[in-house]
Design a protein around this motif. Structure first.
Motif, PDB file in Angstrom:
ATOM      1  N   LYS A 141       0.743  -1.063  -0.052  1.00 11.83           N
ATOM      2  CA  LYS A 141       0.371   0.381  -0.093  1.00 11.83           C
ATOM      3  C   LYS A 141       1.138   1.333   0.098  1.00 11.83           C
ATOM      4  CE  LYS A 141      -4.233  -1.339   2.317  1.00 11.83           C
ATOM      5  NZ  LYS A 141      -4.708  -1.488   3.868  1.00 11.83           N
ATOM      6  N   TYR A 142       1.689   1.167   0.435  1.00  9.51           N
ATOM      7  CA  TYR A 142       3.189   2.298   0.278  1.00  9.51           C
ATOM      8  C   TYR A 142       3.749   2.478  -1.346  1.00  9.51           C
ATOM      9  CZ  TYR A 142       2.552   1.845   5.520  1.00  9.51           C
ATOM     10  OH  TYR A 142       2.837   1.692   6.966  1.00  9.51           O
ATOM     11  N   LYS A 143       3.576   3.661  -1.041  1.00  8.17           N
ATOM     12  CA  LYS A 143       3.999   4.008  -2.628  1.00  8.17           C
ATOM     13  C   LYS A 143       4.796   3.873  -3.365  1.00  8.17           C
ATOM     14  CE  LYS A 143       1.527   8.584  -3.179  1.00  8.17           C
ATOM     15  NZ  LYS A 143       2.343   9.369  -1.850  1.00  8.17           N
ATOM     16  N   GLY A 144       5.627   3.504  -4.546  1.00  5.82           N
ATOM     17  CA  GLY A 144       6.841   3.061  -4.389  1.00  5.82           C
ATOM     18  C   GLY A 144       7.235   2.087  -4.167  1.00  5.82           C
ATOM     19  N   VAL A 145       5.956   1.004  -3.618  1.00 10.84           N
ATOM     20  CA  VAL A 145       6.520  -0.412  -3.687  1.00 10.84           C
ATOM     21  C   VAL A 145       5.452  -1.512  -3.747  1.00 10.84           C
ATOM     22  CG1 VAL A 145       6.532  -2.120  -1.529  1.00 10.84           C
ATOM     23  CG2 VAL A 145       6.588   0.158  -0.505  1.00 10.84           C
ATOM     24  N   GLN A 146       6.628  -2.441  -4.088  1.00 13.79           N
ATOM     25  CA  GLN A 146       5.872  -3.752  -3.872  1.00 13.79           C
ATOM     26  C   GLN A 146       6.356  -5.127  -4.473  1.00 13.79           C
ATOM     27  OE1 GLN A 146       5.315  -3.865  -9.318  1.00 13.79           O
ATOM     28  NE2 GLN A 146       3.912  -5.133  -8.656  1.00 13.79           N
ATOM     29  N   ALA A 147       5.998  -5.754  -3.603  1.00  9.58           N
ATOM     30  CA  ALA A 147       6.865  -6.988  -3.245  1.00  9.58           C
ATOM     31  C   ALA A 147       6.208  -8.162  -3.424  1.00  9.58           C
ATOM     32  CB  ALA A 147       6.996  -7.165  -1.327  1.00  9.58           C
ATOM     33  N   SER A 148       6.563  -9.632  -3.711  1.00 10.14           N
ATOM     34  CA  SER A 148       6.219 -10.433  -4.107  1.00 10.14           C
ATOM     35  C   SER A 148       6.472 -11.407  -3.238  1.00 10.14           C
ATOM     36  CB  SER A 148       6.817 -10.497  -5.191  1.00 10.14           C
ATOM     37  OG  SER A 148       8.525 -10.707  -5.414  1.00 10.14           O
ATOM     38  N   ILE A 149       6.541 -12.479  -3.143  1.00  7.55           N
ATOM     39  CA  ILE A 149       6.472 -14.106  -2.148  1.00  7.55           C
ATOM     40  C   ILE A 149       7.113 -14.454  -2.496  1.00  7.55           C
ATOM     41  CG2 ILE A 149       5.288 -15.903  -0.432  1.00  7.55           C
ATOM     42  CD1 ILE A 149       2.556 -13.484  -0.843  1.00  7.55           C
ATOM     43  N   LYS A 150       8.353 -15.309  -1.789  1.00  4.98           N
ATOM     44  CA  LYS A 150       9.652 -16.047  -2.102  1.00  4.98           C
ATOM     45  C   LYS A 150       9.001 -17.742  -1.431  1.00  4.98           C
ATOM     46  CE  LYS A 150      14.144 -17.308  -2.331  1.00  4.98           C
ATOM     47  NZ  LYS A 150      15.178 -17.305  -1.652  1.00  4.98           N
TER      48      LYS A 150
ATOM     49  N   LEU B 200      -4.627 -19.293  -1.271  1.00 10.87           N
ATOM     50  CA  LEU B 200      -3.315 -19.739  -2.096  1.00 10.87           C
ATOM     51  C   LEU B 200      -4.109 -19.415  -4.102  1.00 10.87           C
ATOM     52  CD1 LEU B 200      -1.750 -21.941  -2.316  1.00 10.87           C
ATOM     53  CD2 LEU B 200      -3.700 -23.799  -3.218  1.00 10.87           C
ATOM     54  N   GLU B 201      -5.284 -19.225  -3.389  1.00  9.75           N
ATOM     55  CA  GLU B 201      -5.153 -18.194  -5.545  1.00  9.75           C
ATOM     56  C   GLU B 201      -4.373 -16.871  -5.132  1.00  9.75           C
ATOM     57  OE1 GLU B 201      -6.161 -19.536  -7.749  1.00  9.75           O
ATOM     58  OE2 GLU B 201      -5.941 -21.611  -6.797  1.00  9.75           O
ATOM     59  N   GLU B 202      -5.008 -16.293  -4.044  1.00  9.64           N
ATOM     60  CA  GLU B 202      -4.685 -14.791  -3.790  1.00  9.64           C
ATOM     61  C   GLU B 202      -2.484 -15.202  -3.660  1.00  9.64           C
ATOM     62  OE1 GLU B 202      -6.098 -10.789  -1.039  1.00  9.64           O
ATOM     63  OE2 GLU B 202      -6.439 -13.018  -1.219  1.00  9.64           O
ATOM     64  N   TRP B 203      -1.846 -16.429  -2.931  1.00  5.11           N
ATOM     65  CA  TRP B 203      -1.131 -16.365  -2.662  1.00  5.11           C
ATOM     66  C   TRP B 203      -0.591 -16.481  -3.843  1.00  5.11           C
ATOM     67  CZ3 TRP B 203       3.047 -19.830  -3.931  1.00  5.11           C
ATOM     68  CH2 TRP B 203       4.542 -19.741  -3.385  1.00  5.11           C
ATOM     69  N   LYS B 204      -0.950 -16.898  -4.660  1.00  3.14           N
ATOM     70  CA  LYS B 204      -0.744 -16.795  -6.435  1.00  3.14           C
ATOM     71  C   LYS B 204      -0.503 -15.849  -6.932  1.00  3.14           C
ATOM     72  CE  LYS B 204      -1.219 -22.086  -6.842  1.00  3.14           C
ATOM     73  NZ  LYS B 204      -3.123 -23.146  -7.423  1.00  3.14           N
ATOM     74  N   LYS B 205      -1.114 -15.081  -7.032  1.00  4.39           N
ATOM     75  CA  LYS B 205      -0.999 -13.605  -7.350  1.00  4.39           C
ATOM     76  C   LYS B 205       0.353 -13.055  -7.221  1.00  4.39           C
ATOM     77  CE  LYS B 205      -4.321 -11.243  -6.100  1.00  4.39           C
ATOM     78  NZ  LYS B 205      -5.376 -10.492  -5.714  1.00  4.39           N
ATOM     79  N   TYR B 206       0.577 -12.928  -5.938  1.00  3.45           N
ATOM     80  CA  TYR B 206       1.888 -12.548  -5.627  1.00  3.45           C
ATOM     81  C   TYR B 206       2.959 -12.892  -5.581  1.00  3.45           C
ATOM     82  CZ  TYR B 206      -2.156  -9.600  -3.023  1.00  3.45           C
ATOM     83  OH  TYR B 206      -2.703  -8.813  -3.134  1.00  3.45           O
ATOM     84  N   SER B 207       3.085 -14.724  -6.301  1.00  8.57           N
ATOM     85  CA  SER B 207       4.209 -15.346  -5.712  1.00  8.57           C
ATOM     86  C   SER B 207       5.438 -15.199  -6.736  1.00  8.57           C
ATOM     87  CB  SER B 207       3.631 -16.774  -5.885  1.00  8.57           C
ATOM     88  OG  SER B 207       5.088 -17.140  -6.222  1.00  8.57           O
ATOM     89  N   SER B 208       6.559 -15.161  -6.463  1.00  9.24           N
ATOM     90  CA  SER B 208       7.743 -14.590  -7.432  1.00  9.24           C
ATOM     91  C   SER B 208       8.596 -16.233  -7.815  1.00  9.24           C
ATOM     92  CB  SER B 208       8.751 -13.774  -6.865  1.00  9.24           C
ATOM     93  OG  SER B 208       8.804 -13.835  -6.080  1.00  9.24           O
ATOM     94  N   THR B 209       8.159 -17.153  -7.323  1.00  7.46           N
ATOM     95  CA  THR B 209       8.640 -18.311  -7.809  1.00  7.46           C
ATOM     96  C   THR B 209       7.887 -19.254  -8.639  1.00  7.46           C
ATOM     97  OG1 THR B 209       8.690 -18.193  -4.836  1.00  7.46           O
ATOM     98  CG2 THR B 209       9.327 -20.575  -5.849  1.00  7.46           C
ATOM     99  N   LEU B 210       6.308 -19.638  -8.670  1.00  7.70           N
ATOM    100  CA  LEU B 210       5.764 -20.007  -9.281  1.00  7.70           C
ATOM    101  C   LEU B 210       6.524 -19.582 -10.539  1.00  7.70           C
ATOM    102  CD1 LEU B 210       2.614 -20.350  -8.158  1.00  7.70           C
ATOM    103  CD2 LEU B 210       3.887 -21.947  -8.123  1.00  7.70           C
ATOM    104  N   GLY B 211       7.067 -20.807 -11.585  1.00  8.05           N
ATOM    105  CA  GLY B 211       7.302 -20.611 -12.795  1.00  8.05           C
ATOM    106  C   GLY B 211       8.833 -20.615 -13.275  1.00  8.05           C
TER     107      GLY B 211
END
Ligand code: BTN
Length: 243
Positions: free
Chosen positions: A87-96, A188-199
């Motif tokens: 939610k913070y400006k300029g931040v786009q984190a992902s989940i490993k 789980l579906e939501e998790w996949k949206k933020y995942s940087s691991t899949l693929g």
């Protein structure tokens, strides 16, 4: 309306939370410290937790899950943190997978889930989360400097640790309720949206073997499914995955 156990200094909020859980504290207790002098990371590593520079906290849950489903809690915590920090400006984190939240490829958050189970049932789960909010580079131990990041390094607006914590806890509660009432699928579906691991091509360092493969999916219990070069699919329960 959950109880919050606040302290200025403790060894590790996970250790304190486990003690309180052992003494029979309620489901949902939050333990938070300004500073940990013995913060714990995964795989017997430490967690650098200087005074007032991060959000170091643990949540005690008593879910109606089987012990093998405990990793659901880790995934849920990771989603909650990503939603709050993004939610913070300029931040786009992902989940490993399973428990790292990365920002610009560096570690912003660590999550350490610990469980007490007996006779095939969970007594309690402690989800410990450490968010680096404003740990100045010069304060970070030399060996972590290249791989760690703070929210304040990237966000283009001031960050209130209290607001951040409240936001994360709000999302955690929402996601936990969702798991209890609708099952793990939507989470789980939501998790996949933020995942940087899949693929990704990954190297899996499991307790008993090391191998390469492609991270193809997450199963219904939150385990990572890795397709090895010979086509076999392995489920990763514990261990480290690197991209
Ligand atoms: C990791 O990535 O290795 C996990 C790090 C987890 C750190 C948090 S900070 C709050 C809680 N208390 C601890 O001692 N560890 C977790």
């Amino acid at each position: 309306g959950h109880h919050i156990h606040y302290c200025e200094l403790t060894t590790s909020t996970n250790e304190l939370a486990k003690r309180l859980a052992g003494e029979g504290c309620e489901d949902g207790l939050v333990v938070i410290a300004e500073e940990q002098n013995s913060g714990k990371g995964r795989l017997s590593r430490g967690w650098f937790s200087p005074f007032a520079r991060g959000v170091w906290f643990s949540v005690v849950l008593k879910p109606p899950f089987m012990p093998q489903e405990a990793s659901k809690c880790t995934l849920l915590a990771a989603i909650a943190v990503v939603k709050a920090v993004n939610k913070y400006k300029g931040v786009q984190a992902s989940i490993k997978w399973p428990n790292d939240v990365l920002l610009d490829g560096k570690k912003l958050v660590g999550i350490l889930t610990e469980m007490s189970a007996e006779f095939g049932r969970i007594n309690y789960i402690v989800i410990g989360t450490g968010i680096n909010v404003n740990v100045p580079k010069e304060m970070v131990p030399e060996e972590l400097r290249a791989t760690a990041v703070s929210l304040a390094d990237v966000a283009r607006e001031p960050i209130s640790r209290v607001e951040l914590l409240a936001d994360v806890l709000g999302y955690m509660e929402e996601l936990y309720e969702k798991v209890l009432h609708e099952g793990f699928k939507p989470v789980l579906e939501e998790w996949k949206k933020y995942s940087s691991t899949l693929g990704q091509q990954v190297k899996v360092i499991a307790p008993d073997q090391t191998y390469f493969g492609e991270a193809v999916d997450i199963d219904e219990d939150g385990l990572l499914m890795v397709k090895r070069e010979d086509g076999r699919i392995e489920k990763v329960i514990a261990g480290d995955v690197s991209i």
